[in-house]
Design an enzyme around this catalytic site. Sequence first.
Site, PDB file in Angstrom:
ATOM      1  CB  SER A 245      -0.953  -0.045   1.198  1.00 54.89           C
ATOM      2  OG  SER A 245      -1.978   0.888   1.055  1.00 54.89           O
ATOM      3  CE  LYS A 249       0.276   5.466  -1.869  1.00 56.31           C
ATOM      4  NZ  LYS A 249      -0.545   4.828  -2.854  1.00 56.31           N
ATOM      5  CD1 TRP A 336      -7.849   3.045  -2.407  1.00 53.62           C
ATOM      6  CD2 TRP A 336      -9.690   4.045  -3.154  1.00 53.62           C
ATOM      7  NE1 TRP A 336      -7.851   4.312  -1.898  1.00 53.62           N
ATOM      8  CE2 TRP A 336      -8.975   4.961  -2.335  1.00 53.62           C
ATOM      9  CE3 TRP A 336     -10.891   4.464  -3.744  1.00 53.62           C
ATOM     10  CZ2 TRP A 336      -9.427   6.256  -2.085  1.00 53.62           C
ATOM     11  CZ3 TRP A 336     -11.338   5.764  -3.492  1.00 53.62           C
ATOM     12  CH2 TRP A 336     -10.610   6.636  -2.678  1.00 53.62           C
ATOM     13  CG  HIS A 386      -5.405  -2.714  -0.113  1.00 51.52           C
ATOM     14  ND1 HIS A 386      -4.670  -2.274  -1.181  1.00 51.52           N
ATOM     15  CD2 HIS A 386      -4.913  -2.059   0.971  1.00 51.52           C
ATOM     16  CE1 HIS A 386      -3.775  -1.387  -0.775  1.00 51.52           C
ATOM     17  NE2 HIS A 386      -3.891  -1.245   0.533  1.00 51.52           N
TER      18      HIS A 386
END
Length: 405
Positions: A245, A249, A336, A386
Amino acid sequence: MRSREEMLQAVNYDEAKVPQFVVPSPLQKADGSTVRNAAEWVNFQRPRVLEMFRREVYGESLPRPDRCSFQLLSCQPDAYLGLATRKEIRLQFEMVDGKTHSAEMLLYLPNQATAPVPAFLGLCFKGNHVTSSEKEVRITGQNYPGNQDLGEDKRGLQAERWQFPEVLKRGYAAATLCYHDFFPDHANGWQRSALSLFYAQPDSPAVRARHTAIGVWAWGLSRALDCLEAEPGVDARRVAVHGHSRLGKTALWAGAQDPRFRLVISNDSGCGGAAMSKRCFGENLEIITSVFPHWFVTSFAQYARREAELPFDQNFLVSLQAPRAVCIASASEDLWADPRGEFLSGAYAGEVYRLFGAEVYSPAQMPAPGGRLSGLVSYHLRAGKHDQTWEDWQHYLELGDRFLK
């Protein structure tokens, strides 16, 4: 500015509504010409692209502190029923003016090893004690005031996400630190962050324009790698950096800045990570820069609802890993995070990898749930939501065997 409810109502989950756009090329130079070979990319274009992301997205890099030391807090030679040696290490950062900051690493070393081993390194969300099923692991994450995950009942809560026993059985070391130790993950976390080592007012507008939480977390991963370089049981030349998540990044940004990482893994990193921003699918720049303003430099918000004007996209970020191995992972129900957008960033980064002679998957090859594409640029789509699961780890360990051993 629209309210959060208005922004969420406007989120696009319809592939037919994805705007038409021209995919920007990381090989296009400032004068409009095209990079012709790997040497030109490494020596001229890559530094330009890296600076673009520092200026427009993740902020400037912090330097090393004046002094960094590593203090062994505990050592358990028969962890996981004799499978591993568990070490807990304090990373202590000091400046000549007396400022200090610290973070704690949880490190597992496989006991069957006869030589230094490769390692998987990643930041965790809730504290080191949440990643392990061992009840003796020190509780970390206290740098986030009001952290609800510091109790004994939270131990091992996310152990399945880390799969320490399986990683150790495959002959790898595994290390983690809590991301709150470096920058507490809230909009007012500046004062308690590692930025306080370098700035008297780390929450000033000038600092916010130059630095970010993601940038500080990536800095923390590099400092953790410094610690692994001092660990006799780890071959620090063979370390994979991974994250899920927002920490996916972070792993991509850490890999972009620190070429010591041999394998870079982004798990469900979505908007501002591996997903193509110009697709405007799922989470978008308006939402992410409004809800999490501390993750990005203030100037990044100028592209909210103006993604078409971005002079780059996240395929540039993936390209910065070249020629090292990178893996992008998505989950089929995690709309998402835009699984297709994550897949495409790897495909469009292929033009840089091909300069180094690598074969990279094409934009037409997106696998069905459960499918994998493995190479210097790898991708898999896990069925489900997720998360980071054993299925994800099976691919990561396969790539570790290929690129780290």
